[in-house]
Design a protein around this motif. Structure first.
Motif, PDB file in Angstrom:
ATOM      1  N   LYS A 179       0.813  -1.226   0.000  1.00 12.32           N
ATOM      2  CA  LYS A 179       0.000   0.000   0.000  1.00 12.32           C
ATOM      3  C   LYS A 179       0.842   1.270   0.000  1.00 12.32           C
ATOM      4  O   LYS A 179       0.311   2.363   0.163  1.00 12.32           O
ATOM      5  N   ALA A 180       2.142   1.125  -0.167  1.00 13.87           N
ATOM      6  CA  ALA A 180       3.012   2.306  -0.063  1.00 13.87           C
ATOM      7  C   ALA A 180       2.951   3.158  -1.337  1.00 13.87           C
ATOM      8  O   ALA A 180       2.615   2.666  -2.413  1.00 13.87           O
ATOM      9  N   ASP A 181       3.275   4.426  -1.163  1.00 14.03           N
ATOM     10  CA  ASP A 181       3.343   5.353  -2.295  1.00 14.03           C
ATOM     11  C   ASP A 181       4.811   5.430  -2.753  1.00 14.03           C
ATOM     12  O   ASP A 181       5.667   5.926  -2.018  1.00 14.03           O
ATOM     13  N   TYR A 182       5.073   4.909  -3.940  1.00 12.69           N
ATOM     14  CA  TYR A 182       6.458   4.876  -4.433  1.00 12.69           C
ATOM     15  C   TYR A 182       6.716   5.963  -5.471  1.00 12.69           C
ATOM     16  O   TYR A 182       7.722   5.912  -6.177  1.00 12.69           O
ATOM     17  N   SER A 183       5.780   6.937  -5.558  1.00 16.69           N
ATOM     18  CA  SER A 183       5.826   7.860  -6.696  1.00 16.69           C
ATOM     19  C   SER A 183       7.085   8.734  -6.734  1.00 16.69           C
ATOM     20  O   SER A 183       7.421   9.266  -7.779  1.00 16.69           O
ATOM     21  N   GLU A 184       7.789   8.859  -5.607  1.00 19.64           N
ATOM     22  CA  GLU A 184       9.005   9.679  -5.636  1.00 19.64           C
ATOM     23  C   GLU A 184      10.266   8.850  -5.863  1.00 19.64           C
ATOM     24  O   GLU A 184      11.339   9.395  -6.090  1.00 19.64           O
ATOM     25  N   GLY A 185      10.137   7.534  -5.765  1.00 22.40           N
ATOM     26  CA  GLY A 185      11.333   6.689  -5.730  1.00 22.40           C
ATOM     27  C   GLY A 185      12.018   6.477  -7.059  1.00 22.40           C
ATOM     28  O   GLY A 185      11.368   6.368  -8.108  1.00 22.40           O
TER      29      GLY A 185
END
Ligand SMILES: C[S@@+](CC[C@H](N)C(=O)[O-])C[C@H]1O[C@@H](n2cnc3c(N)ncnc32)[C@H](O)[C@@H]1O
Length: 293
Positions: free
Chosen positions: A220-226
């Protein structure tokens, strides 16, 4: 079993060894402390023993006190932003020899002096108890050896705008160390709230403002910056497959790298949207570096 004579000679030699009391001789001190640790339970012989035991205990606490002061001072300097990335690497070299070029890797997980030193920098609390049961396929906490984190930094060829994620970040050491070694923003994603809280405290103690820990299931994590994603086999099977689907979606908008350690490398290597940059040989405990096309 060690004889009384050998025990006394060892303690006497250590008591007289002035170099042992110099802060910089961390590794020698650590070796003596390890030997004292083994010696003390052996001390069950009668005669001069109470005397010898108290000398050993006094020596042990004096040496430990030097390390406590050393790490308090180093942590305070990090907190004040007193080390640049290069300073931080030089600092480590000053106290611990790094394996040359970080290329010789054991074929299995193992810890060394570098881990003891890095622990001193970051662990000022007792390891917390796990408060949530792991689901099947989730892997229990085990730390990535510090030398592997150094190798990861070498092999990831990071850019200053990269954002590093440790997926399944445990007590936070990888994200903290990568930030100290590179200066890039790092994030940890961890399922266990107590580990996440511990990691946040460590980052706060070192005043590392661009290191954050998110207490969430990796699904459920937000990886949009990775842009760089590290996984020391946090989970297997279907969970790993689903997290890779999420990362693949991220790779449609920008190039990403996935760096793996442990058994998950084999499953990640099967993903056709990733090309393997390293290693050439197949070994569970070598870092795998994968790049999206
Ligand atoms: C092998 S440890 C690696 C710890 C850390 N990356 C390190 O190298 O020091 C795996 C970690 O993943 C966490 N984990 C397992 N399943 C997870 C999930 N679904 N989401 C987030 N974290 C998870 C575990 O709690 C554990 O802390």
């Amino acid at each position: 079993m060690i004889s009384l004579f050998e025990m006394e000679s060892f303690i006497e030699a250590a008591e007289k060894d002035c170099a042992l009391y110099e802060e910089k001789n961390f590794v020698t001190r650590m070796e003596v402390l390890d030997q004292l640790e083994e010696l003390l339970p052996e001390a069950n012989q009668p005669d001069k023993l109470p005397m010898l035991k108290s000398r050993a205990a006094k020596l042990k606490s004096e040496l430990e006190e030097i390390d406590i002061r050393l790490f308090q001072r180093l942590r305070a300097t990090i907190r004040k932003g007193g080390y640049t990335r290069k300073d931080f690497k030089d600092l480590i070299h000053e106290y611990v020899d790094l394996p040359a070029g970080c290329t010789e890797r054991p074929e299995e997980i193992g810890y060394d002096n570098l881990d003891v030193f890095v622990n001193g920098l970051s662990s000022f609390q007792i390891m917390p108890e796990q408060s949530k049961d792991l689901e099947p396929e989730m892997v229990f906490y085990q730390k990535t050896p510090a030398r592997v984190v150094f190798e990861l930094v070498e092999k990831s060829h990071f850019r200053k705008e990269d954002v590093f994620f440790d997926v399944g970040s445990g007590l936070g050491q990888v994200a903290i160390l990568v930030n100290l070694l590179t200066g890039i923003t790092t994030k940890g994603v961890e399922f266990e709230p107590a580990f996440c809280a511990y990691a946040r405290d460590c980052a706060a103690e070192l005043n590392l403002s661009n290191v954050t820990f998110i207490n969430v299931d990796a699904l459920k994590a937000d990886y949009s910056e990775g842009t760089l994603f590290f996984m020391y086999t946090p989970f297997k099977g279907e969970i790993l497959r689903e997290v890779l689907v999420l990362l693949r979606k991220e790779s449609l908008g920008r190039k990403i790298k996935i760096i793996t350690y442990g058994p998950c490398t084999e499953q990640v290597a099967l993903e056709s949207w990733l090309k393997m940059e390293s290693p050439a040989e197949n070994n569970t405990y070598k870092l795998g570096v994968f790049c999206s096309f």
